[in-house]
Each structure stands twice: as C-alpha cells, then as structure tokens.
Design a protein around this motif. Structure first.
Motif, PDB file in Angstrom:
ATOM      1  N   ASN A  58       0.662  -1.314  -0.010  1.00 26.61           N
ATOM      2  CA  ASN A  58       0.137   0.029   0.008  1.00 26.61           C
ATOM      3  C   ASN A  58       0.875   1.282  -0.121  1.00 26.61           C
ATOM      4  OD1 ASN A  58      -2.284  -1.550   0.061  1.00 26.61           O
ATOM      5  ND2 ASN A  58      -2.034  -1.758   2.162  1.00 26.61           N
ATOM      6  N   ILE A  59       2.117   1.124  -0.201  1.00 28.05           N
ATOM      7  CA  ILE A  59       2.814   2.386  -0.288  1.00 28.05           C
ATOM      8  C   ILE A  59       3.623   2.621  -1.682  1.00 28.05           C
ATOM      9  CG2 ILE A  59       3.633   2.256   2.275  1.00 28.05           C
ATOM     10  CD1 ILE A  59       6.120   1.285   1.862  1.00 28.05           C
ATOM     11  N   ASP A  68      11.922   3.886   4.795  1.00 27.05           N
ATOM     12  CA  ASP A  68      12.791   3.966   5.756  1.00 27.05           C
ATOM     13  C   ASP A  68      11.969   3.575   7.181  1.00 27.05           C
ATOM     14  OD1 ASP A  68      15.161   4.444   4.426  1.00 27.05           O
ATOM     15  OD2 ASP A  68      15.147   6.553   4.789  1.00 27.05           O
ATOM     16  N   ALA A  69      10.744   3.940   6.971  1.00 27.82           N
ATOM     17  CA  ALA A  69       9.807   3.904   8.304  1.00 27.82           C
ATOM     18  C   ALA A  69       9.809   2.329   8.670  1.00 27.82           C
ATOM     19  CB  ALA A  69       8.828   4.604   8.331  1.00 27.82           C
ATOM     20  N   PRO A  72      14.025  -2.453   9.981  1.00 28.43           N
ATOM     21  CA  PRO A  72      13.827  -3.051  11.270  1.00 28.43           C
ATOM     22  C   PRO A  72      14.386  -2.159  12.261  1.00 28.43           C
ATOM     23  CG  PRO A  72      15.391  -4.373   9.969  1.00 28.43           C
ATOM     24  CD  PRO A  72      14.582  -3.227   8.922  1.00 28.43           C
ATOM     25  N   TRP A  73      15.172  -1.119  12.073  1.00 30.43           N
ATOM     26  CA  TRP A  73      15.853  -0.397  13.138  1.00 30.43           C
ATOM     27  C   TRP A  73      15.038   1.100  13.305  1.00 30.43           C
ATOM     28  CZ3 TRP A  73      18.826  -2.427   8.915  1.00 30.43           C
ATOM     29  CH2 TRP A  73      18.606  -1.685   7.979  1.00 30.43           C
ATOM     30  N   SER A  74      13.824   1.304  12.316  1.00 23.88           N
ATOM     31  CA  SER A  74      13.205   2.306  12.595  1.00 23.88           C
ATOM     32  C   SER A  74      12.392   2.382  13.796  1.00 23.88           C
ATOM     33  CB  SER A  74      12.088   2.260  11.230  1.00 23.88           C
ATOM     34  OG  SER A  74      10.997   3.293  11.656  1.00 23.88           O
ATOM     35  N   GLU A  75      12.519   3.520  14.243  1.00 20.33           N
ATOM     36  CA  GLU A  75      11.758   3.804  15.686  1.00 20.33           C
ATOM     37  C   GLU A  75      10.285   4.117  15.538  1.00 20.33           C
ATOM     38  OE1 GLU A  75      13.832   6.419  18.257  1.00 20.33           O
ATOM     39  OE2 GLU A  75      15.640   5.516  17.754  1.00 20.33           O
ATOM     40  N   SER A  76       9.821   4.066  14.364  1.00 14.41           N
ATOM     41  CA  SER A  76       8.413   4.210  13.955  1.00 14.41           C
ATOM     42  C   SER A  76       7.760   3.128  13.914  1.00 14.41           C
ATOM     43  CB  SER A  76       8.241   5.226  12.813  1.00 14.41           C
ATOM     44  OG  SER A  76       8.607   4.543  11.757  1.00 14.41           O
ATOM     45  N   LEU A  77       8.318   1.951  13.832  1.00 11.90           N
ATOM     46  CA  LEU A  77       7.484   0.606  13.975  1.00 11.90           C
ATOM     47  C   LEU A  77       6.746   0.497  15.232  1.00 11.90           C
ATOM     48  CD1 LEU A  77      10.176  -1.769  12.933  1.00 11.90           C
ATOM     49  CD2 LEU A  77       8.553  -0.716  11.511  1.00 11.90           C
ATOM     50  N   PRO A  78       5.432  -0.199  14.887  1.00 11.06           N
ATOM     51  CA  PRO A  78       4.751  -0.241  16.162  1.00 11.06           C
ATOM     52  C   PRO A  78       5.305  -1.016  17.111  1.00 11.06           C
ATOM     53  CG  PRO A  78       3.754  -1.027  14.051  1.00 11.06           C
ATOM     54  CD  PRO A  78       5.051  -0.776  13.759  1.00 11.06           C
TER      55      PRO A  78
END
Length: 92
Positions: A58-59, A68-69, A72-78
């Motif tokens: 969907n992106i 980037d979001a 796996p190192w993204s801080e915006s992951l749930p």
C-alpha cells in the motif's frame, strides 16, 4: 552475532539444495535475511513480516522516507512487533 545469526542456515544447507530453482533460492535468501535482521534489531519475526506484508503493498516504493519507516531499526515501527527487554519492562 552475525555468525550465530547464520547458524540455522549452515545447519540446513543440504535442505537448500531442494529450493527447486534459483528464483526459489533467492526468495528464501531474502526471507531469511529479513527475519534475521528483524531478530537482530529486537523484533518479533512473525509480527514484523505481517506488518511488512500489510504495509508494503500500500505504499509508493519510490517514497524513501516511507520505506525507511519499515526498516527493522526504525523507531516508528509499532511497539507490538518489538520484543520486550528488561529495560523496556522497567520503563513501563
């Protein structure tokens, strides 16, 4: 850590002879890479894969900020896809 991460693949290398095709072997390699990178970044692999399978179709794949979001190192992951650690539990 890297050597421990690939140990399951070394132990199962004879099984990989039955990937059926180079494309199948490539797909397995990509999947294993995503799973192990997720684990190394403190994610629950099953939930991380589910998140990616829901999010990526969907992106816009040319929107690098959105991609980037999903890394796996993204801080915006749930939070629900992250493994609980002792320091996380102490803060809650």
């Amino acid at each position: 850590m890297a050597e421990r991460g690939i140990k399951p693949f070394v132990l199962g290398r004879k099984n990989f002879l039955f990937a059926k095709s180079p494309k199948g072997a490539t797909a397995s390699g990509i999947a294993f890479s995503i799973i192990e990178t997720g684990k190394a970044n403190g994610l629950k692999p099953f939930y991380y894969l589910n998140y990616l399978f829901e999010k990526l179709p969907n992106i816009n794949l040319e929107d690098y900020d959105t991609l980037d979001a999903c890394l796996p190192w993204s801080e915006s992951l749930p939070e629900e896809i992250r493994r609980k650690t002792e320091s996380t539990e102490e803060n809650n």
